[in-house]
Design a protein around this motif. Structure first.
Motif, PDB file in Angstrom:
ATOM      1  N   LEU A   1       0.853  -1.182   0.000  1.00 45.28           N
ATOM      2  CA  LEU A   1       0.000   0.000   0.000  1.00 45.28           C
ATOM      3  C   LEU A   1       0.890   1.234   0.000  1.00 45.28           C
ATOM      4  O   LEU A   1       1.737   1.396   0.862  1.00 45.28           O
ATOM      5  CB  LEU A   1      -0.897   0.027   1.242  1.00 45.28           C
ATOM      6  N   LEU A   2       0.734   2.107  -0.989  1.00 47.94           N
ATOM      7  CA  LEU A   2       1.494   3.347  -1.029  1.00 47.94           C
ATOM      8  C   LEU A   2       0.610   4.460  -0.484  1.00 47.94           C
ATOM      9  O   LEU A   2      -0.433   4.769  -1.045  1.00 47.94           O
ATOM     10  CB  LEU A   2       1.898   3.674  -2.464  1.00 47.94           C
ATOM     11  N   ILE A   3       1.039   5.051   0.641  1.00 44.32           N
ATOM     12  CA  ILE A   3       0.264   6.141   1.217  1.00 44.32           C
ATOM     13  C   ILE A   3       0.957   7.454   0.828  1.00 44.32           C
ATOM     14  O   ILE A   3       2.067   7.731   1.284  1.00 44.32           O
ATOM     15  CB  ILE A   3       0.199   6.024   2.754  1.00 44.32           C
TER      16      ILE A   3
ATOM     17  N   VAL B   1      -3.241   2.179  -3.345  1.00 46.38           N
ATOM     18  CA  VAL B   1      -2.804   3.548  -3.180  1.00 46.38           C
ATOM     19  C   VAL B   1      -3.775   4.297  -2.271  1.00 46.38           C
ATOM     20  O   VAL B   1      -4.981   4.052  -2.309  1.00 46.38           O
ATOM     21  CB  VAL B   1      -2.720   4.245  -4.557  1.00 46.38           C
ATOM     22  N   ALA B   2      -3.233   5.187  -1.414  1.00 50.54           N
ATOM     23  CA  ALA B   2      -4.087   6.046  -0.601  1.00 50.54           C
ATOM     24  C   ALA B   2      -3.501   7.450  -0.640  1.00 50.54           C
ATOM     25  O   ALA B   2      -2.316   7.620  -0.907  1.00 50.54           O
ATOM     26  CB  ALA B   2      -4.147   5.551   0.833  1.00 50.54           C
ATOM     27  N   LEU B   3      -4.320   8.468  -0.410  1.00 47.49           N
ATOM     28  CA  LEU B   3      -3.830   9.837  -0.444  1.00 47.49           C
ATOM     29  C   LEU B   3      -4.307  10.598   0.785  1.00 47.49           C
ATOM     30  O   LEU B   3      -5.501  10.637   1.085  1.00 47.49           O
ATOM     31  CB  LEU B   3      -4.315  10.522  -1.722  1.00 47.49           C
ATOM     32  N   ILE B   4      -3.319  11.190   1.504  1.00 46.76           N
ATOM     33  CA  ILE B   4      -3.643  12.030   2.659  1.00 46.76           C
ATOM     34  C   ILE B   4      -3.110  13.422   2.362  1.00 46.76           C
ATOM     35  O   ILE B   4      -1.974  13.562   1.907  1.00 46.76           O
ATOM     36  CB  ILE B   4      -2.971  11.479   3.935  1.00 46.76           C
TER      37      ILE B   4
ATOM     38  N   LEU C   1      -7.928  11.868   1.837  1.00 47.04           N
ATOM     39  CA  LEU C   1      -8.714  12.191   0.642  1.00 47.04           C
ATOM     40  C   LEU C   1      -9.102  10.940  -0.123  1.00 47.04           C
ATOM     41  O   LEU C   1     -10.140  10.886  -0.753  1.00 47.04           O
ATOM     42  CB  LEU C   1      -7.922  13.114  -0.283  1.00 47.04           C
ATOM     43  N   LEU C   2      -8.214   9.947  -0.083  1.00 42.96           N
ATOM     44  CA  LEU C   2      -8.496   8.719  -0.819  1.00 42.96           C
ATOM     45  C   LEU C   2      -8.138   7.538   0.080  1.00 42.96           C
ATOM     46  O   LEU C   2      -6.977   7.316   0.363  1.00 42.96           O
ATOM     47  CB  LEU C   2      -7.657   8.681  -2.101  1.00 42.96           C
ATOM     48  N   PRO C   3      -9.113   6.795   0.556  1.00 45.87           N
ATOM     49  CA  PRO C   3      -8.789   5.615   1.364  1.00 45.87           C
ATOM     50  C   PRO C   3      -8.154   4.547   0.483  1.00 45.87           C
ATOM     51  O   PRO C   3      -8.302   4.606  -0.735  1.00 45.87           O
ATOM     52  CB  PRO C   3     -10.148   5.160   1.897  1.00 45.87           C
TER      53      PRO C   3
ATOM     54  N   THR D   1     -10.863   6.408  -7.607  1.00 42.56           N
ATOM     55  CA  THR D   1      -9.894   7.473  -7.454  1.00 42.56           C
ATOM     56  C   THR D   1     -10.336   8.712  -8.205  1.00 42.56           C
ATOM     57  O   THR D   1     -10.312   9.817  -7.675  1.00 42.56           O
ATOM     58  CB  THR D   1      -8.532   6.999  -7.991  1.00 42.56           C
ATOM     59  N   LYS D   2     -10.747   8.515  -9.442  1.00 41.38           N
ATOM     60  CA  LYS D   2     -11.177   9.662 -10.251  1.00 41.38           C
ATOM     61  C   LYS D   2     -12.341  10.370  -9.595  1.00 41.38           C
ATOM     62  O   LYS D   2     -12.414  11.586  -9.559  1.00 41.38           O
ATOM     63  CB  LYS D   2     -11.593   9.174 -11.633  1.00 41.38           C
ATOM     64  N   ARG D   3     -13.272   9.587  -9.042  1.00 45.84           N
ATOM     65  CA  ARG D   3     -14.447  10.158  -8.422  1.00 45.84           C
ATOM     66  C   ARG D   3     -14.071  10.979  -7.197  1.00 45.84           C
ATOM     67  O   ARG D   3     -14.564  12.065  -6.971  1.00 45.84           O
ATOM     68  CB  ARG D   3     -15.356   9.019  -7.998  1.00 45.84           C
ATOM     69  N   ARG D   4     -13.146  10.447  -6.397  1.00 46.18           N
ATOM     70  CA  ARG D   4     -12.826  11.096  -5.128  1.00 46.18           C
ATOM     71  C   ARG D   4     -11.911  12.288  -5.293  1.00 46.18           C
ATOM     72  O   ARG D   4     -11.954  13.218  -4.509  1.00 46.18           O
ATOM     73  CB  ARG D   4     -12.132  10.086  -4.209  1.00 46.18           C
ATOM     74  N   LEU D   5     -11.030  12.213  -6.282  1.00 44.67           N
ATOM     75  CA  LEU D   5     -10.018  13.256  -6.397  1.00 44.67           C
ATOM     76  C   LEU D   5     -10.388  14.308  -7.432  1.00 44.67           C
ATOM     77  O   LEU D   5      -9.527  15.017  -7.922  1.00 44.67           O
ATOM     78  CB  LEU D   5      -8.656  12.629  -6.751  1.00 44.67           C
TER      79      LEU D   5
END
Lengths: 549, 336
Positions: free
Chosen positions: A367-369, A404-407, A417-419, A427-431
């Motif tokens: 998992l890449l955070i 992948v996750a994005l904080i 922002l992205l669990p 991803t597209k929807r959330r970001l």
């Protein structure tokens, strides 16, 4: 409020007892407690209950060969599956129910071979819940507030004959579901079943407005994704529009029409039951998708693939493989003894205790955070590049099996922002829109990354944190704008991260490399990569090469 | 008790999905359908309905791989009869947690241990031969099972080499997968193996939604009458499928149409030649179903989105979906 929630819970359970096949089941979301015991024992007084073990094997679930008797008597004896016997099924610790079992249960429910479920969900965290494939099929979600009131004891009921359903009821329930943004068409079907069960309970010969209201308040609130905003007048009008073929000469219908108020009352009663956490999300106007990536299918089973490790004794079921050689080796020393015991049996004498199962060890998914600094003026472009990198990595994810996750951290705190996900669609929807600007709460960003990393470790992923920033921390953990404290907090968090043995990577995106960030990298035990004016492609390349080396 | 599935003809809307399934029933060589969409949109209902819709197959009684003639039966089956009889077309569920043993078959452990016999226990692939293999939540399937399926779907043959067994048997089946794209992507290799791919959404139209619930309700409460109405409609579709199967070899395909196919696939940059082949086969099946004699551009236009959209190289930075890209290209290549 608390008393009412218990009343609703009792009602839901009564309806479930009346029509266990149609309504499929209920999720009871509460911790193990005397109150929960009270619910279950009350229920058991009316209907037999059977617990399904989460580790149930296919043979037990679907029927198969009774191996123990087969081995001792050397005759093949078939036994029936779990649902051969009637009775409501309890799923204990439903939040831990493996996705394989959930999928099989869903198939059985679709074929209507089951007899109703009570799922006991003890999940605490947001991402701990029953598999969504099952949750969508179960009619009710029961989460009573406070203690069980004294008067709440009885779930007894008397059944009456099945009620007449009017097409108005179907129209009303379907429109209502659409207004609350419930897209699954299972919801109106379940609500209709619930309304009919309620009519049976109360002895209504024709489905009444009350039945519909109760059904809607029990089935819809936990599925809602939108709070309806429109005027009640409009709502009534649109109902008229979709029903042009209504026959006014039909007496029953027109009489019923007078009893039916417009949809607004229904909307209000469902609104009143919306869970508070959901309202919070809806008011913040986020796109709430309850079906966000749950990580189903990410948990390793560790007995089917990967590197072989020594076999071990255990029971045969369809999810394991027998190590024949090891089994024979285990049985061999006992043969003379066993042959003396059973002289009239030829061949090898094998007992269940001899059976050895194959085991494998497997590398877990990565998992890449991405922990991204969204503060200051360059935030927008930096976030944009981070988003690009996330999407590029995901596009390659099927090859390397990365999640992948994005904080992002900015202002006074960090937010996820992205669990963790592997889905490009999600991803597209959330970001689609990313906020930026404000201070640099570096410590908070690291803290959130740590929490997420630990959660994902519990699910069997191997997390790596990629910190992308261009400056120094200036907001402390408590949200105060104190540069000194902020630096101390950030260093503290970095030490915790390192001691938790979570690998990380620091990417310096400022125009001139910052010694402070290099220092932070040293504390984290992380490679430090200065990458001024990075774009998505270079970022992806840097991350990939740093992680491989 | 196993309940009769919801009738195929009673499914409201979902034209693409229904059409794709009918096309694979006409020509199994198209190679399967992938259905992507949210929960509760009727994906699994459609697949289970398909099972009841399909015409029965003739097979040797008791044959584990549903062989059509006794000569095709595997010798490990030890069949006593060579009689053939009608059997419903198999539609086999492959559950998520299925192990390799369950899928490809393995040594029959029970018989090996209790009787000391070496016998083969056929797996799901054997049972799915000449029928359908349905995988719900296909995007959550474990990698090693996916690899295995790819190989078998490609070769039409299941090879078992394990625990002293050396067995091969025919395993030709139509792969039907369904899933929710929000939960993970499929590997392009697996995507490519599906002939057609359709995306289903819950209907936005309220009256259509109401019709769905009404029919569902009638199915639950007024079962006999409901079935009476729709089993007739199902029978109509079934006879249309059988007619189309007969007409299929006679469909004329001009060189100009072949040229169109190739041009379309080149313009879209789809990998490999499977795109062209599937497009052609599916379009011919559609022409046969519509009782026409020759393949025309009309058929290509109707099939192109479902046959090609999942074969495009995914560009993560492109916001428009693949279906839109296909539609645009079809317009520019074949004209409006």
């Amino acid at each position: 409020m608390s008393e009412q929630s218990w009343h609703m819970a009792a009602l839901a359970l009564k309806l479930l007892a009346i029509d266990p096949k149609g309504l499929s089941g209920a999720i009871i979301k509460m911790r193990a407690s005397p109150d929960r015991e009270a619910i279950i024992s009350n229920f058991a007084a009316n209907l037999p209950l059977r617990k399904i073990p989460l580790t149930i094997s296919d043979d037990q679930l679907l029927g198969g060969i009774d191996l123990t008797t087969a081995l001792t008597t050397s005759q093949i004896i078939r036994k029936g599956g779990f649902f051969e016997k009637t009775g409501m099924t309890i799923i204990p610790m439903a939040e831990r129910c493996p996705s394989e079992l959930a999928a099989k249960l869903a198939i059985l429910i679709d074929k209507s071979q089951t007899h109703g479920f009570l799922a006991l969900d003890e999940g605490v965290e947001d991402d701990e819940h029953l598999s969504l494939a099952l949750a969508d099929r179960f009619a009710f979600y029961i989460e009573p507030i406070g203690r069980c009131p004294q008067s709440w004891v009885d779930i007894k009921f008397e059944e009456t004959s099945p009620p007449v359903t009017l097409s108005e009821a179907i129209v009303q329930l379907t429109i209502l579901a659409a207004k609350f943004g419930i897209f699954s068409l299972r919801a109106p079907t379940l609500a209709l079943c619930a309304a009919r069960a309620h009519a049976k309970l109360t002895g209504h010969a024709i489905l009444s407005q009350k039945d519909i209201e109760v059904a809607a308040t029990l089935v819809y609130p936990q599925r809602a994704t939108v709070i309806p905003q429109e005027e009640p007048e409009q709502a009534a009008k649109s109902e008229e529009e979709v029903n042009p073929e209504r026959d006014p000469s039909n007496e029953v219908e027109s009489k019923d029409q007078q009893i039916l108020p417009d949809g607004s009352m229904l909307i209000e009663s469902v609104k009143a039951m919306l869970p508070p956490s959901l309202i919070d999300k809806l008011i913040h106007n986020e796109k709430t998708q309850k079906s966000s990536g749950t990580g189903a299918g990410q948990v390793r089973s560790g007995n089917r693939k990967g590197r072989p490790v020594p076999s071990r004794s255990g029971r045969i079921n369809s999810s394991v493989r027998v190590d024949l050689i090891a089994t024979l080796r285990a049985a061999a020393p006992w043969q003379p003894l066993r042959q003396k015991q059973q002289p009239n049996r030829a061949g090898l004498l094998i007992r269940t205790s001899d059976i050895r199962l194959k085991r494998y060890a497997e590398q877990s998914d990565r998992l890449l955070i991405f922990c991204v600094d969204a503060s200051g003026s360059a935030a927008v472009s930096r976030l944009g590049e981070a988003k690009g990198a996330v999407e590029l990595l995901l596009a390659e994810a099927y090859a390397s099996r990365d999640h992948v996750a994005l904080i992002a951290f900015r202002g006074t705190e960090a937010e996820v922002l992205l669990p963790p996900t592997r889905s490009l669609v999600q991803t597209k929807r959330r970001l689609s829109a990313l906020p930026g600007g404000g201070g640099t709460p570096l410590a908070s960003g690291l803290q959130n990354s740590l929490i997420l990393a630990q959660k994902s470790q519990a699910k069997g992923l191997t997390p790596t944190i990629i910190l992308m920033t261009d400056g120094r921390a200036n907001i402390a953990l408590d949200g105060s704008p104190n540069r000194l404290q902020a630096g101390i907090d950030a260093e503290k968090m970095a030490r915790v991260l390192r001691s938790s043995r979570i690998t990380s990577l620091v990417i310096d995106m400022s125009n001139r490399p910052q010694p402070a960030l290099q220092e932070l990298g040293n504390i984290l035990g992380a490679p430090y990569v200065p990458l001024p004016r990075a774009n998505a492609e270079r970022l992806t390349a840097a991350v990939t090469s740093a992680l491989v080396s | 008790m196993i309940k009769t599935p919801f009738p195929f003809s009673a499914i409201v809307g979902q034209k693409d999905m229904k059409q794709a399934m009918i096309l694979t029933a006409i020509d199994p060589g198209i190679g399967g359908v992938l259905v992507f969409g949210d929960r509760g949109t009727g994906k699994s209902t459609a697949v289970r309905a398909l099972a009841a819709l399909l015409p029965p197959i003739k097979a040797v009684l008791g044959c584990p791989i549903n062989a059509a003639a006794p000569s095709e039966c595997p010798d490990w089956a030890n069949l006593e009869t060579s009689k053939t009889g009608n059997k419903p077309t198999p539609v086999i569920d492959l559950p998520l947690g299925a192990t390799e043993d369950r899928v490809i078959g393995a040594l029959d452990i029970e018989r090996a241990l209790t009787r000391g016999e070496k016998a083969f226990e056929p797996g799901l692939l054997a049972r799915a031969n000449r029928g359908y293999l349905y995988i719900d939540e296909v995007n959550l399937l474990e990698d090693h099972i996916v690899d295995l399926l790819l190989d078998v779907a490609q070769s039409g043959e299941n090879v078992v080499e394990r625990e002293g067994l050396s067995i091969r048997h025919a395993a030709r089946f139509v792969l039907v997968g369904s899933g929710n794209p929000e939960e993970g992507e499929l590997r392009p290799q697996l995507l490519d193996r599906f002939g057609l791919s359709v995306e289903v959404r819950s209907p936005n139209d309220v009256s259509e939604r109401i019709e769905v619930i009404k029919r569902r309700d009638a199915f639950e409460t007024d079962f006999d009458n409901f079935l009476k109405i729709y089993s007739k409609k199902d029978a109509k579709i079934r006879s249309a499928i059988l007619k189309a199967r007969k007409a299929l070899p006679k469909i004329q395909t001009s060189d100009a149409i072949l040229h169109d196919c190739a041009e379309l696939c080149i313009a879209l940059g789809s990998d490999g030649l499977r795109g062209e082949l599937t497009l052609l086969r599916a379009a011919r099946a559609l022409a046969a179903y519509q009782k026409e004699e020759a393949l025309t551009r009309k058929h290509l236009k109707a099939i192109a989105p479902i046959a090609l959209s999942h074969r495009l190289r995914r560009d993560p930075l492109d916001e428009a979906g693949s279906a839109i890209r296909v539609a645009r290209t079809v317009e520019s290549v074949l004209g409006v």
